[in-house]
Design a protein around this motif. Structure first.
Motif, PDB file in Angstrom:
ATOM      1  N   GLN A 147       0.846  -1.189   0.000  1.00  0.00           N
ATOM      2  CA  GLN A 147       0.000   0.000   0.000  1.00  0.00           C
ATOM      3  C   GLN A 147       0.882   1.239   0.000  1.00  0.00           C
ATOM      4  O   GLN A 147       1.908   1.295   0.685  1.00  0.00           O
ATOM      5  CB  GLN A 147      -0.914   0.001   1.238  1.00  0.00           C
ATOM      6  CG  GLN A 147      -1.883   1.173   1.308  1.00  0.00           C
ATOM      7  CD  GLN A 147      -2.975   1.097   0.234  1.00  0.00           C
ATOM      8  OE1 GLN A 147      -3.458   0.002  -0.087  1.00  0.00           O
ATOM      9  NE2 GLN A 147      -3.352   2.239  -0.305  1.00  0.00           N
ATOM     10  N   GLU A 148       0.495   2.261  -0.745  1.00  0.00           N
ATOM     11  CA  GLU A 148       1.253   3.511  -0.775  1.00  0.00           C
ATOM     12  C   GLU A 148       1.340   4.094   0.626  1.00  0.00           C
ATOM     13  O   GLU A 148       0.342   4.188   1.348  1.00  0.00           O
ATOM     14  CB  GLU A 148       0.617   4.516  -1.735  1.00  0.00           C
ATOM     15  CG  GLU A 148       1.463   5.772  -1.921  1.00  0.00           C
ATOM     16  CD  GLU A 148       0.933   6.705  -2.996  1.00  0.00           C
ATOM     17  OE1 GLU A 148       1.713   7.543  -3.466  1.00  0.00           O
ATOM     18  OE2 GLU A 148      -0.258   6.578  -3.360  1.00  0.00           O
ATOM     19  N   GLY A 149       2.579   4.472   1.020  1.00  0.00           N
ATOM     20  CA  GLY A 149       2.832   5.018   2.338  1.00  0.00           C
ATOM     21  C   GLY A 149       3.320   3.996   3.335  1.00  0.00           C
ATOM     22  O   GLY A 149       3.813   4.365   4.409  1.00  0.00           O
ATOM     23  N   ALA A 150       3.186   2.666   3.029  1.00  0.00           N
ATOM     24  CA  ALA A 150       3.617   1.628   3.961  1.00  0.00           C
ATOM     25  C   ALA A 150       5.118   1.416   3.847  1.00  0.00           C
ATOM     26  O   ALA A 150       5.726   1.687   2.810  1.00  0.00           O
ATOM     27  CB  ALA A 150       2.874   0.325   3.661  1.00  0.00           C
ATOM     28  N   ASN A 195       8.797   4.705   3.455  1.00  0.00           N
ATOM     29  CA  ASN A 195       7.411   4.675   3.000  1.00  0.00           C
ATOM     30  C   ASN A 195       7.432   4.559   1.488  1.00  0.00           C
ATOM     31  O   ASN A 195       8.296   5.124   0.823  1.00  0.00           O
ATOM     32  CB  ASN A 195       6.627   5.911   3.457  1.00  0.00           C
ATOM     33  CG  ASN A 195       7.333   7.202   3.127  1.00  0.00           C
ATOM     34  OD1 ASN A 195       7.361   7.626   1.978  1.00  0.00           O
ATOM     35  ND2 ASN A 195       7.929   7.832   4.150  1.00  0.00           N
ATOM     36  N   VAL A 196       6.505   3.791   0.971  1.00  0.00           N
ATOM     37  CA  VAL A 196       6.467   3.523  -0.466  1.00  0.00           C
ATOM     38  C   VAL A 196       5.584   4.565  -1.138  1.00  0.00           C
ATOM     39  O   VAL A 196       4.496   4.881  -0.643  1.00  0.00           O
ATOM     40  CB  VAL A 196       5.949   2.106  -0.740  1.00  0.00           C
ATOM     41  CG1 VAL A 196       5.791   1.876  -2.233  1.00  0.00           C
ATOM     42  CG2 VAL A 196       6.904   1.081  -0.142  1.00  0.00           C
ATOM     43  N   LEU A 238       3.235  17.073  -7.890  1.00  0.00           N
ATOM     44  CA  LEU A 238       3.034  16.883  -6.458  1.00  0.00           C
ATOM     45  C   LEU A 238       4.292  16.437  -5.738  1.00  0.00           C
ATOM     46  O   LEU A 238       4.304  16.339  -4.512  1.00  0.00           O
ATOM     47  CB  LEU A 238       1.918  15.844  -6.228  1.00  0.00           C
ATOM     48  CG  LEU A 238       0.522  16.222  -6.758  1.00  0.00           C
ATOM     49  CD1 LEU A 238      -0.448  15.095  -6.501  1.00  0.00           C
ATOM     50  CD2 LEU A 238       0.023  17.506  -6.114  1.00  0.00           C
ATOM     51  N   ARG A 239       5.376  16.146  -6.480  1.00  0.00           N
ATOM     52  CA  ARG A 239       6.584  15.628  -5.819  1.00  0.00           C
ATOM     53  C   ARG A 239       7.158  16.635  -4.842  1.00  0.00           C
ATOM     54  O   ARG A 239       7.668  16.262  -3.790  1.00  0.00           O
ATOM     55  CB  ARG A 239       7.639  15.248  -6.862  1.00  0.00           C
ATOM     56  CG  ARG A 239       7.227  14.058  -7.700  1.00  0.00           C
ATOM     57  CD  ARG A 239       8.335  13.672  -8.649  1.00  0.00           C
ATOM     58  NE  ARG A 239       7.902  12.587  -9.524  1.00  0.00           N
ATOM     59  CZ  ARG A 239       8.662  12.055 -10.476  1.00  0.00           C
ATOM     60  NH1 ARG A 239       9.893  12.513 -10.654  1.00  0.00           N
ATOM     61  NH2 ARG A 239       8.211  11.090 -11.236  1.00  0.00           N
ATOM     62  N   ASN A 240       7.107  17.914  -5.193  1.00  0.00           N
ATOM     63  CA  ASN A 240       7.662  18.937  -4.319  1.00  0.00           C
ATOM     64  C   ASN A 240       6.565  19.696  -3.575  1.00  0.00           C
ATOM     65  O   ASN A 240       6.785  20.805  -3.095  1.00  0.00           O
ATOM     66  CB  ASN A 240       8.507  19.922  -5.139  1.00  0.00           C
ATOM     67  CG  ASN A 240       9.700  19.231  -5.771  1.00  0.00           C
ATOM     68  OD1 ASN A 240      10.291  18.349  -5.170  1.00  0.00           O
ATOM     69  ND2 ASN A 240      10.036  19.627  -6.988  1.00  0.00           N
ATOM     70  N   HIS A 241       5.395  19.115  -3.541  1.00  0.00           N
ATOM     71  CA  HIS A 241       4.286  19.751  -2.830  1.00  0.00           C
ATOM     72  C   HIS A 241       4.609  19.784  -1.343  1.00  0.00           C
ATOM     73  O   HIS A 241       5.095  18.795  -0.777  1.00  0.00           O
ATOM     74  CB  HIS A 241       2.987  18.971  -3.083  1.00  0.00           C
ATOM     75  CG  HIS A 241       1.753  19.753  -2.728  1.00  0.00           C
ATOM     76  ND1 HIS A 241       1.323  19.892  -1.442  1.00  0.00           N
ATOM     77  CD2 HIS A 241       0.877  20.448  -3.508  1.00  0.00           C
ATOM     78  CE1 HIS A 241       0.215  20.618  -1.428  1.00  0.00           C
ATOM     79  NE2 HIS A 241      -0.074  20.969  -2.670  1.00  0.00           N
ATOM     80  N   MET A 244       2.914  16.734   0.430  1.00  0.00           N
ATOM     81  CA  MET A 244       2.819  15.745  -0.643  1.00  0.00           C
ATOM     82  C   MET A 244       1.962  14.555  -0.249  1.00  0.00           C
ATOM     83  O   MET A 244       1.133  14.069  -1.019  1.00  0.00           O
ATOM     84  CB  MET A 244       4.238  15.290  -1.027  1.00  0.00           C
ATOM     85  CG  MET A 244       4.282  14.174  -2.052  1.00  0.00           C
ATOM     86  SD  MET A 244       5.978  13.707  -2.408  1.00  0.00           S
ATOM     87  CE  MET A 244       6.481  13.041  -0.817  1.00  0.00           C
ATOM     88  N   TYR A 245       2.136  14.050   0.988  1.00  0.00           N
ATOM     89  CA  TYR A 245       1.453  12.812   1.377  1.00  0.00           C
ATOM     90  C   TYR A 245      -0.050  13.028   1.486  1.00  0.00           C
ATOM     91  O   TYR A 245      -0.839  12.225   0.971  1.00  0.00           O
ATOM     92  CB  TYR A 245       2.032  12.307   2.697  1.00  0.00           C
ATOM     93  CG  TYR A 245       3.468  11.863   2.576  1.00  0.00           C
ATOM     94  CD1 TYR A 245       3.790  10.612   2.057  1.00  0.00           C
ATOM     95  CD2 TYR A 245       4.508  12.705   2.951  1.00  0.00           C
ATOM     96  CE1 TYR A 245       5.112  10.206   1.927  1.00  0.00           C
ATOM     97  CE2 TYR A 245       5.839  12.312   2.818  1.00  0.00           C
ATOM     98  CZ  TYR A 245       6.123  11.060   2.314  1.00  0.00           C
ATOM     99  OH  TYR A 245       7.437  10.670   2.184  1.00  0.00           O
ATOM    100  N   SER A 246      -0.476  14.106   2.145  1.00  0.00           N
ATOM    101  CA  SER A 246      -1.913  14.346   2.253  1.00  0.00           C
ATOM    102  C   SER A 246      -2.514  14.648   0.891  1.00  0.00           C
ATOM    103  O   SER A 246      -3.666  14.307   0.622  1.00  0.00           O
ATOM    104  CB  SER A 246      -2.174  15.501   3.223  1.00  0.00           C
ATOM    105  OG  SER A 246      -1.551  16.690   2.757  1.00  0.00           O
ATOM    106  N   ALA A 247      -1.733  15.308  -0.008  1.00  0.00           N
ATOM    107  CA  ALA A 247      -2.239  15.577  -1.349  1.00  0.00           C
ATOM    108  C   ALA A 247      -2.495  14.283  -2.104  1.00  0.00           C
ATOM    109  O   ALA A 247      -3.348  14.230  -2.998  1.00  0.00           O
ATOM    110  CB  ALA A 247      -1.249  16.453  -2.124  1.00  0.00           C
TER     111      ALA A 247
END
Length: 1174
Positions: A147-150, A195-196, A238-241, A244-247
């Protein structure tokens, strides 16, 4: 600019020398001695299986030792194995596999024994191992779903190798995996994702193991990632947002440790090794790692952070580095810590290593073997390779733990002792022999050595010696009786004399004397003291622009008896002197400085004894590097944010950024400037136009110049809209008399605002109420036909695209085509103003006859003839223009004294109208132009010839020429002389009054109006005038000292004396000598002077021009009669200047009576005497 201290190796070498000075005294090889191991392989000896195996063992002794080996503590019979051999005069084993065999069969523990009749020495126990690089086991790896973020760990698990392989991660396409604080490789080779992210599935991941000995790389089957996400598309913006994670819909969470597990762990490290502590944490956002030591600070001189602060490395660990360390992982959601207890153990290390013992018969001595370790090591003594307990008893030997004591040593006590100290982490083995000798003192170095040293340096004088019992050594200087020791001198155990600071008075002859009970020996060393090498003008730090020239100075003082060498280093490496550099004795010049020339430059001034260093840093100002990584964010209909990473400014701050754009519809491939920003920003909001497919690039600018453009950004197309403006520069002009061409400047891509840009063209006659004519055009021009001549029109051009029309345009006034004017100016009047100008006046033509826009009235005129007879003139037509609606004007630059004709026309945009009636006029007489080709020649030192040609334009009846000339000598100027000549005279000769002065001539022609333009020339400088005239006048007072002048005066005096004598003789004879008899050529009957017997003495080359007669004072008068210009009725006298120069024309008129009456006066005049003999 800095003077460099001596290199570190100089201090290290000196320290090594000091340490060696206190070492054991070596036995000369010509004396009997037990064996000593001099070279051996390392304890853990790993070999390449593809090569032959070498196990080294070298030893010395007298007699030469023999060798044998044990393998795994058993005798190794080399003779029984054909693959094994021992090198000649050596104990080194060679195992050859060229004829087959497996290297693994020879693995084991080897030990070398070197033996002669005085004892046996042992090598370390050498563990032989063969390098291994096993293949990776075959395995099929399923895709890793996450899962993304894991967090995620990709395990490497490399096959065991010897030595351990180097691990690195790459994709299957051999691209390195980019690592950062989120994704990194652990010390165990696994790849950790804190985190992935969705972008991680864009590549696969393969673990690679590189084996040292075989230089092979084993690759594991790649892992494939499948990332489950709530945000299915990968938006690079969004890479440099900032969030970034919440976006991307990834839940944030506190950190947790992936390695090591839990909150505490322990680690053991051996003294002298490197301690590596590692903490890898997961979390969203990615945690930061910080390191601390409980109860103290990290050792700053040995600690360094690696792997994005996830690893702490402490080099050369010691006991004080033990303790508790903890790592802290934190992000905005919280923090956690992990404690690592570090225990430092130690393999044995020497405190007091046993050294060879040399004794004389009956002397006492001891061998000491002290070592430390953790745990405390044990000590075992051996003699000649056998345990000391099993050796024959020796009443003179006593073992007391780590010390063996020898008393009343005898020859039979000679042996090699081994000390083996060990604990669970390793061992140390040392050999030390006991040699019993009876030897008088002897010197081991050459006699009478010369030592040259540098003033104020520390130095040592070596005096190697040997003797048994050990001799005592004393030093003396210049044969003096006092021993040198103490103060500025120090004598070491091995006999070397150290002088702590060399002075000039230390120069001399030093004698070392070694003494024992068997005798003494001595040697001498001569010491010379030299001045130090010093750089007294050092290179200075410089800042230079690219392409300029830089010079680094390096001026050196050194001892003249030593050879000096000056070399240069760049960044501490030898400098290659290319064709852009010039190295001289005292400088280094760099031409056309480039960026690669930046760095530190060190001048090294060295002799065979010392050197001096001076360093300077050259900073090169270059154009900035191109910006990179352009990124578009905040995408909107009429704007976008462009962000870039600045390139290196190359030492000159970036002052501006220029943003350019390119569109692919109207001008593809052409870049246009969009906007400019200060050098302190790297992000800007760009205003955009509708319906443009934009691509951007950025150029950086500093004081040196502009960078190369950055790589283009990705494209961004804006949506369309109706035009917001209309084309500019709308014009209506006729190209023929019955049309009107409407033109405009087409709109560019940023103003089109939509597809299919076109133009609605409207027109109608001005001040009429007729309907508008209109047409749609895709180009930039339209021609309206069948129009009346020169009629005003209202014109409108409106832009339109597929989204709609632009704003209502303003009307522009244009005109249809013009026709030729129908009427000519009338009542043309001419008034002569002067010899070169006239004024004109005329009546205006009616406006309806112009048939267009009145541009000008124009006069055509030509020169019909000159009032001078037989003078050819050019009748080429010329013109004078009078712009606008004018009624008068002036025509100038006419030729005087000429007949002219003139016509006038009206001119509009189409051309000329009909011509007016022809007017004739005559210009009055004027002044002539300058005489042509005025030439000044000087055939000799007495005359100057002038020649000229008639003026090109007489401009009237010529009355003659006026010549003005003046003599000058430097700044001294004589009186001006004026001469007038007839109009036909073009030659003139001037007689010079002295050979030094020059002349300036000004010549002009004249009419009755006056003199015309003058031309000026100067006479040439005299041939012997080597320096300017001014210089001559300054040195005139020195002419009497010149050799040529003295010789000339002597010759004249001698000639005058001879003439006086001749005259005296002639007179005593009473003869009379008419002048006619004295001439070389008799006067002809046509000679006008024959009747009265007079003559004019003149040189043929200096005859006056026709019509004039020249006097010797340089004046010329018009000849009106045949009479002489000067009549001397009472006898002629030559005229002289004050300085004696002859200036008069010598002309004599006399009859017989006058001759008789003036004989005495003639004879007394030197000049008259000369001419009486001619």
């Amino acid at each position: 600019m800095a003077r460099q201290p001596a290199p570190p190796w100089v201090h290290a070498a000196f320290l090594f020398c000091l340490l060696s000075l206190g070492g054991a005294i070596e036995i000369p090889m010509d004396l009997t001695q037990p064996p000593t191991i001099t070279k051996q392989s390392v304890k853990d000896h790993i070999v390449d299986p593809r090569d032959n195996i070498l196990i080294e063992c070298e030893a010395k002794g007298n007699p030469a030792p023999s060798f044998h080996w044990t393998r795994n503590s058993r005798f190794f019979n080399i003779a029984k194995d054909p693959r094994v051999s021992m090198r000649r005069r050596s104990g080194t084993l060679v195992i050859d596999f060229r004829s087959g065999g497996r290297p693994e069969e020879y693995e084991g523990e080897y030990q070398c024994f070197a033996r002669n009749k005085f004892g046996t020495a042992l090598s370390n126990r050498i563990r032989l191992q063969v390098s291994k690089s096993p293949l990776w086991p075959k395995e099929n790896l399923d895709p890793v779903v996450v899962q993304e973020g894991a967090p995620l760990t990709l395990q490497c698990n490399p096959p065991p190798g010897l030595p351990s392989p180097v691990i690195f991660w790459m994709s299957s396409s051999m691209e390195p995996i980019a690592q950062d604080k989120r994704v990194s490789q652990g010390h165990n080779g696994d790849l950790y994702f804190s985190n992935v992210m969705l972008q991680d599935m864009q590549t696969d991941y393969s673990c690679n193991a590189r084996f040292h000995f075989t230089h092979t790389i084993q690759q594991k089957n790649p892992f494939t990632l499948k990332v489950l996400t709530n945000h299915p598309y990968n938006d690079s913006s969004l890479r440099n947002h900032p969030d970034m994670y919440s976006a991307r819909g990834v839940a944030e969470r506190t950190p947790s440790f992936m390695y090591p597990q839990g909150t505490a762990s322990s680690q053991m490290v051996l003294r002298g090794m490197d301690l590596l502590l590692e903490c890898i944490a997961s979390g969203v956002p990615t945690p930061d790692i910080a390191w601390y030591k409980k109860g103290g600070d990290l050792p700053s001189d040995k600690a360094k952070f690696e792997n994005f602060n996830k690893a702490l490395r402490i080099t050369n660990v010691s006991e004080e580095d033990s303790g508790e360390y903890f790592c802290l992982a934190s992000n905005k959601m919280g923090s956690i810590r992990h404690t690592i207890s570090v225990r430092v153990k130690a393999a044995p290390y020497w405190l007091d290593e046993p050294k060879n013992l040399i004794l004389a018969p009956g002397e006492d001595g001891r061998l000491v073997c002290r070592a430390n370790g953790n745990p405390k090591p044990t000590v075992q003594w051996m003699v000649n390779g056998e345990p000391l307990q099993s050796a024959p008893p020796n009443p003179n030997r006593e073992v007391a733990g780590d010390t063996i004591i020898f008393r009343d040593t005898q020859i039979s006590s000679r042996a090699v002792y081994q000390c083996n100290t060990s604990n669970e982490h390793g061992y140390l083995l040392a050999n030390a022999f006991v040699s019993v000798l009876d030897v008088p003192p002897r010197m081991l170095s050459p006699r009478n050595q010369l030592i040259r040293v540098i003033l104020y340096n520390r130095t040592r004088l070596d005096c190697p010696f040997f003797g048994s019992p050990i001799p005592t050594l004393r030093w003396f200087k210049n044969g003096q009786g006092s021993n040198l020791d103490g103060g500025n001198y120090h004598v070491y155990e091995n006999g070397s004399l150290e002088i702590k600071m060399i002075r000039k008075e230390d120069q001399g002859i030093y004698t070392c004397v070694a003494t024992n009970i068997l005798g003494k020996a001595e040697n001498q060393v001569r010491l010379e003291v030299k001045d130090p090498t010093r750089i007294y003008r050092m290179p200075e730090d410089q800042v230079a622009k690219r392409g300029t020239t830089v010079q680094l100075e390096c001026r050196v003082k050194h001892d003249p008896s030593l050879k000096l060498t000056v070399s240069w280093l760049k960044d501490d490496e030898p400098l290659y002197i290319g064709n852009r550099m010039k190295k001289e004795d005292d400088s280094l010049t760099i031409f056309g400085v480039a960026e690669r020339d930046q760095g530190s430059y060190t001048c090294v001034a060295s002799t065979e004894l010392d050197q001096d260093l001076a360093k300077a840093y050259l900073t090169v100002l270059g154009r900035p590097d191109r910006p990179r990584d352009l990124e578009l964010t905040d995408l909107a209909e009429r704007s976008v944010r462009l962000t870039w990473i600045p390139g290196d400014d190359n030492n000159s701050p970036i002052t501006d950024y220029v943003v350019q754009f390119e569109e692919d519809q109207f001008q593809p491939g052409v870049w246009h400037d969009h906007s400019k920003y200060p050098g302190s920003v790297n992000s800007a909001v760009l205003r955009l136009s509708p319906y443009v497919n934009y691509q951007f690039r950025v150029i950086a600018i500093n004081e040196v110049g502009s960078s190369h453009p950055s790589l283009p950004s990705e494209r961004y197309r804006t949506s369309g809209a109706p035009p917001e403006s209309n084309p500019g520069d709308v014009k209506g002009e006729g190209t023929r008399k019955n049309n009107m061409e409407i033109t405009w400047t087409p709109m560019n891509a940023t103003s089109a605002f939509g597809p299919n840009l076109r133009y609605i063209v409207k027109w109608r006659r001005r001040e009429t109420r007729e309907a508008w004519n209109n047409v749609t055009v895709w180009g930039s021009r339209y021609v309206v036909g069948q129009t009346p001549v020169y009629v005003p029109y209202e014109i409108r051009v409106q832009a339109e695209n597929d989204f709609g029309k632009g704003p209502e345009p303003e009307s522009v006034i244009g005109y249809s085509g013009e026709d030729y004017p129908r009427a000519a100016p009338t009542e043309v009047k001419v008034r002569v103003m002067n010899s070169t100008a006239i004024s004109l006046q005329w009546n205006r033509v009616y406006s309806d006859t112009v048939q267009g826009q009145l541009r000008e009235y124009r006069a055509y005129y030509w020169r019909e003839s000159s009032l001078l007879k037989n003078l050819w003139v050019s009748q080429k037509r010329q013109q004078a223009s009078f712009p606008g609606d004018r009624l008068r004007g002036v025509v100038s630059r006419l030729f005087p004294y000429s007949n002219y004709k003139l016509e006038m026309v009206v001119v509009n945009g189409r051309g000329d109208g009909p011509r007016s009636e022809t007017k004739e006029f005559t210009t009055p007489e004027g002044v002539p132009s300058a005489p042509r080709r005025f030439r000044v020649r000087q055939p000799n030192l007495e005359t100057i010839n002038l020649e000229w040609d008639h003026p090109e334009h007489p401009n009237g009846i010529m009355l003659g020429y006026t010549l003005k000339y003046v003599a000058f000598n430097g700044t001294k100027v004589g009186k001006q002389i004026v001469e007038n000549f007839s109009p036909n005279q073009t030659k003139f000769t001037v007689q010079r009054t002295d050979p030094v002065s020059r002349y300036r001539f000004t010549l002009s022609a004249r009419t009755q109006v006056g003199s015309g333009e003058a031309v000026t020339e100067e006479s040439p400088a005299p041939p012997n005038e080597a320096t300017p005239t001014a210089a001559y006048t300054n040195n005139q007072a020195d002419i009497a000292t010149q050799g040529w002048f003295i010789g000339l005066m002597c010759a004249i005096a001698l000639l005058v004396l001879i003439l006086l004598i001749v005259c005296f003789i002639k007179r005593s004879r009473g003869g009379k000598y008419p002048v006619r008899e004295k001439k070389d050529v008799p006067l002809g009957p046509e000679d006008p002077k024959e009747e009265d017997g007079s003559f004019d003495y003149s040189d043929e080359d200096n005859k006056p021009l026709q019509g004039s007669q020249t006097s010797l004072d340089g004046t010329i008068k018009q000849q009106e009669s045949d009479d002489s210009l000067v009549d001397y009725g009472e006898g002629g006298e030559g005229q002289f200047n004050e300085d004696g120069s002859f200036i008069g024309q010598y002309t004599v008129k006399k009859d017989k009576d006058e001759t008789e009456g003036n004989e005495s006066s003639e004879a007394t005049s030197p000049v008259n005497a000369i001419y009486s003999l001619a």
